[in-house]
Design a protein around this motif. Structure first.
Motif, PDB file in Angstrom:
ATOM      1  N   TYR A  59     -50.746 -45.467 -68.157  1.00 37.03           N
ATOM      2  CA  TYR A  59     -49.348 -45.395 -67.695  1.00 37.03           C
ATOM      3  C   TYR A  59     -49.250 -44.520 -66.454  1.00 37.03           C
ATOM      4  O   TYR A  59     -48.557 -44.831 -65.502  1.00 37.03           O
ATOM      5  CB  TYR A  59     -48.476 -44.838 -68.820  1.00 37.03           C
ATOM      6  CG  TYR A  59     -46.983 -44.865 -68.556  1.00 37.03           C
ATOM      7  CD1 TYR A  59     -46.247 -46.025 -68.790  1.00 37.03           C
ATOM      8  CD2 TYR A  59     -46.312 -43.741 -68.104  1.00 37.03           C
ATOM      9  CE1 TYR A  59     -44.884 -46.057 -68.557  1.00 37.03           C
ATOM     10  CE2 TYR A  59     -44.947 -43.759 -67.876  1.00 37.03           C
ATOM     11  CZ  TYR A  59     -44.233 -44.914 -68.113  1.00 37.03           C
ATOM     12  OH  TYR A  59     -42.872 -44.939 -67.881  1.00 37.03           O
ATOM     13  N   GLU A  60     -49.980 -43.406 -66.463  1.00 35.05           N
ATOM     14  CA  GLU A  60     -49.963 -42.481 -65.320  1.00 35.05           C
ATOM     15  C   GLU A  60     -50.667 -43.077 -64.105  1.00 35.05           C
ATOM     16  O   GLU A  60     -50.244 -42.886 -62.979  1.00 35.05           O
ATOM     17  CB  GLU A  60     -50.677 -41.167 -65.695  1.00 35.05           C
ATOM     18  CG  GLU A  60     -49.915 -40.291 -66.667  1.00 35.05           C
ATOM     19  CD  GLU A  60     -48.777 -39.533 -65.988  1.00 35.05           C
ATOM     20  OE1 GLU A  60     -48.846 -39.311 -64.767  1.00 35.05           O
ATOM     21  OE2 GLU A  60     -47.823 -39.174 -66.700  1.00 35.05           O
ATOM     22  N   ARG A  61     -51.782 -43.747 -64.353  1.00 33.52           N
ATOM     23  CA  ARG A  61     -52.653 -44.161 -63.258  1.00 33.52           C
ATOM     24  C   ARG A  61     -52.192 -45.447 -62.584  1.00 33.52           C
ATOM     25  O   ARG A  61     -52.270 -45.589 -61.371  1.00 33.52           O
ATOM     26  CB  ARG A  61     -54.065 -44.356 -63.821  1.00 33.52           C
ATOM     27  CG  ARG A  61     -55.147 -44.554 -62.780  1.00 33.52           C
ATOM     28  CD  ARG A  61     -56.496 -44.765 -63.441  1.00 33.52           C
ATOM     29  NE  ARG A  61     -56.541 -46.027 -64.181  1.00 33.52           N
ATOM     30  CZ  ARG A  61     -56.695 -46.123 -65.499  1.00 33.52           C
ATOM     31  NH1 ARG A  61     -56.831 -45.047 -66.236  1.00 33.52           N
ATOM     32  NH2 ARG A  61     -56.715 -47.299 -66.103  1.00 33.52           N
ATOM     33  N   MET A  62     -51.701 -46.391 -63.395  1.00 37.42           N
ATOM     34  CA  MET A  62     -51.393 -47.712 -62.853  1.00 37.42           C
ATOM     35  C   MET A  62     -50.128 -47.683 -62.015  1.00 37.42           C
ATOM     36  O   MET A  62     -49.232 -46.877 -62.251  1.00 37.42           O
ATOM     37  CB  MET A  62     -51.202 -48.702 -64.014  1.00 37.42           C
ATOM     38  CG  MET A  62     -52.452 -49.036 -64.766  1.00 37.42           C
ATOM     39  SD  MET A  62     -52.005 -49.901 -66.290  1.00 37.42           S
ATOM     40  CE  MET A  62     -52.818 -51.453 -66.042  1.00 37.42           C
ATOM     41  N   SER A  63     -50.055 -48.585 -61.054  1.00 35.17           N
ATOM     42  CA  SER A  63     -48.822 -48.736 -60.291  1.00 35.17           C
ATOM     43  C   SER A  63     -47.820 -49.523 -61.143  1.00 35.17           C
ATOM     44  O   SER A  63     -48.165 -50.108 -62.165  1.00 35.17           O
ATOM     45  CB  SER A  63     -49.095 -49.451 -58.971  1.00 35.17           C
ATOM     46  OG  SER A  63     -49.385 -50.819 -59.207  1.00 35.17           O
ATOM     47  N   TYR A  64     -46.593 -49.520 -60.686  1.00 36.25           N
ATOM     48  CA  TYR A  64     -45.492 -50.117 -61.441  1.00 36.25           C
ATOM     49  C   TYR A  64     -45.784 -51.574 -61.845  1.00 36.25           C
ATOM     50  O   TYR A  64     -45.693 -51.945 -63.015  1.00 36.25           O
ATOM     51  CB  TYR A  64     -44.239 -50.036 -60.565  1.00 36.25           C
ATOM     52  CG  TYR A  64     -42.979 -50.487 -61.228  1.00 36.25           C
ATOM     53  CD1 TYR A  64     -42.354 -49.686 -62.169  1.00 36.25           C
ATOM     54  CD2 TYR A  64     -42.402 -51.702 -60.887  1.00 36.25           C
ATOM     55  CE1 TYR A  64     -41.176 -50.090 -62.763  1.00 36.25           C
ATOM     56  CE2 TYR A  64     -41.215 -52.106 -61.472  1.00 36.25           C
ATOM     57  CZ  TYR A  64     -40.611 -51.304 -62.411  1.00 36.25           C
ATOM     58  OH  TYR A  64     -39.447 -51.715 -62.984  1.00 36.25           O
ATOM     59  N   ARG A  67     -48.563 -52.212 -64.310  1.00 38.68           N
ATOM     60  CA  ARG A  67     -48.122 -52.029 -65.705  1.00 38.68           C
ATOM     61  C   ARG A  67     -47.395 -53.277 -66.200  1.00 38.68           C
ATOM     62  O   ARG A  67     -47.612 -53.729 -67.324  1.00 38.68           O
ATOM     63  CB  ARG A  67     -47.209 -50.805 -65.826  1.00 38.68           C
ATOM     64  CG  ARG A  67     -47.890 -49.492 -65.499  1.00 38.68           C
ATOM     65  CD  ARG A  67     -47.100 -48.289 -66.010  1.00 38.68           C
ATOM     66  NE  ARG A  67     -45.853 -48.049 -65.327  1.00 38.68           N
ATOM     67  CZ  ARG A  67     -45.652 -47.095 -64.413  1.00 38.68           C
ATOM     68  NH1 ARG A  67     -46.641 -46.286 -64.077  1.00 38.68           N
ATOM     69  NH2 ARG A  67     -44.486 -46.929 -63.847  1.00 38.68           N
TER      70      ARG A  67
END
Lengths: 102, 97, 204
Positions: A59-64, A67
């Motif tokens: 959740y933190e690493r991926m772009s919007y 996700r």
């Protein structure tokens, strides 16, 4: 016990006011969700639930839209619209074509 | 299952932390607010999230919270508020009037 | 760091992004092959979304500034008034909240990124960022100040957390010095940020 997407009130730094123009693949992901919703094949709350299930590191690493894409794929597999095997074969095919083109 | 509330009525958000998909933010749980309006009846997102129909539909309320109720250390004005949409099954009558 | 953005210098991130694009392509092609979504539907949906811009919201706000009866209808039922102005709010109800000398409204979605996309188009990255979502409900005045918006003493801040089925649009205050202006001219002063509530409308 607070879920990692439930951010209201948590400490955080300044709001970075960066903006970017959405890439075509991001617009396609957005459009796919809208159309799947129109066709009764996916609900917004299913998207949210799948995003909430990605795990906090992802959740933190991926772009919007990464996700969103991961969540749409998850729900499409769950609902039997596509299978894991079909996705795996199609992705291999795309990578092979791309490698040939290079 | 849950009772209904009128505009202006004081309500409390249930203090609960179930697993699964929920649309009641953690910062509002256990807090008191006033019903600002009734938004209508909507399928329950806690069911929709798992591919079910979410029926019967639930009444959705907008509840207005004083910032000082949400954050005891709030530094803005005493009249500052947050409005949050909350489904009926997350609300109970506030204990005091 | 804000979400929605990448670290292009990290090779692992490049690889992940690359994989996302291959996954998107694979899913899209499978949905086409199965007849679930046609290429034409997808193209038209992207065009429809691209056509939704803050100019739509600005037109609604400017009309509300010049037409008191329309403003009353907009505040009573935002979706119906937008339809009347030729703008769909899709499946969503639209709650229009009015800024006044006594109160300032600010919209956020702390749980995800709910936004009045039918009226304003896709949200800016910062609206979806962790910092905005975390802080707008707890220290709205500090967040507003970061956007250059400092409220006068005695102005109450009303934050709206879009947690469920409503979407929110702020009706900013009409700037001084615009007496007699036409609605199209006024609309040019209505920025996206003023309809989210992080800034006032532009001064003439």
């Amino acid at each position: 016990m607070r879920a990692y997407h439930d951010l209201g009130g948590l400490p955080a730094g300044p709001v970075e006011r960066a903006e970017h123009d959405y890439a075509l693949w991001e617009k396609r992901v957005d459009a796919m969700l809208v159309l799947l919703g129109d066709k009764g094949l996916m609900r917004t709350d299913e998207l949210r639930r799948a995003i909430e299930g990605l795990g906090s590191a992802a959740y933190e690493r991926m772009s919007y839209y990464e996700r969103w894409l991961a969540a749409i794929v998850e729900i499409m597999i769950e609902r039997g619209v596509v299978t894991v095997d079909e996705l795996g074969r199609k992705m291999a095919e795309i990578e092979e074509r791309r490698d040939e083109a290079l | 299952m849950s009772r209904h509330f009128a505009v202006g009525e004081r309500v409390r958000v249930r203090q609960a932390s179930p697993p699964g998909h929920v649309r009641t933010p953690a910062y509002a749980r256990g807090k008191d607010g006033l019903v600002e309006r009734l938004c209508g009846r909507f399928a329950n997102p806690e069911e929709l999230a798992y591919g079910r129909l979410g029926l019967p539909a639930r009444t959705l309320y907008r509840v207005r919270f004083a910032q000082s109720e949400l954050w005891p250390d709030y530094r803005g004005h005493t009249s500052d508020t947050v409005d949050i949409e909350i489904y009926e099954h997350w609300l109970e009558p506030a204990i005091h009037a | 760091m804000h979400d929605g953005h990448d670290h292009p210098t990290l090779p692992e991130r490049d690889e992940e992004l690359n994989r996302a694009q291959i996954t998107e392509m694979a899913l899209r092609q499978l949905l086409h092959e199965k007849g679930v979504i046609t290429a034409d539907e997808l193209r038209r949906q992207i065009e429809t979304m691209d056509a939704r811009t803050p100019a739509q919201g600005a037109a609604v706000v400017a009309r509300a500034w010049t037409d008191p009866a329309f403003k009353a209808r907009l505040l009573a039922d935002g979706a119906a008034a937008c339809r009347e102005a030729g703008i769909s709010t899709g499946p969503f109800n639209l709650v229009v909240v009015e800024n006044t000398p006594e109160q300032h409204n600010l919209v956020v979605c702390t749980l995800c990124s709910c936004y009045p996309r039918y009226v304003l188009g896709l949200p800016p990255d910062w609206y979806k960022s962790k910092a905005y979502r975390a802080r707008a409900v707890r220290e709205p005045r500090a967040v507003l100040a970061e956007f250059g918006t400092v409220l006068a003493d005695g102005v109450a801040v009303r934050v709206h957390d879009s947690t469920a089925d409503m979407r929110y649009l702020v009706l900013p205050m009409r700037p001084n010095g615009t007496e007699g202006w036409s609605a199209p001219r006024l609309a040019e002063l209505v920025t996206r940020d003023s309809m989210i509530g992080v800034a006032p409308a532009r001064d003439p």
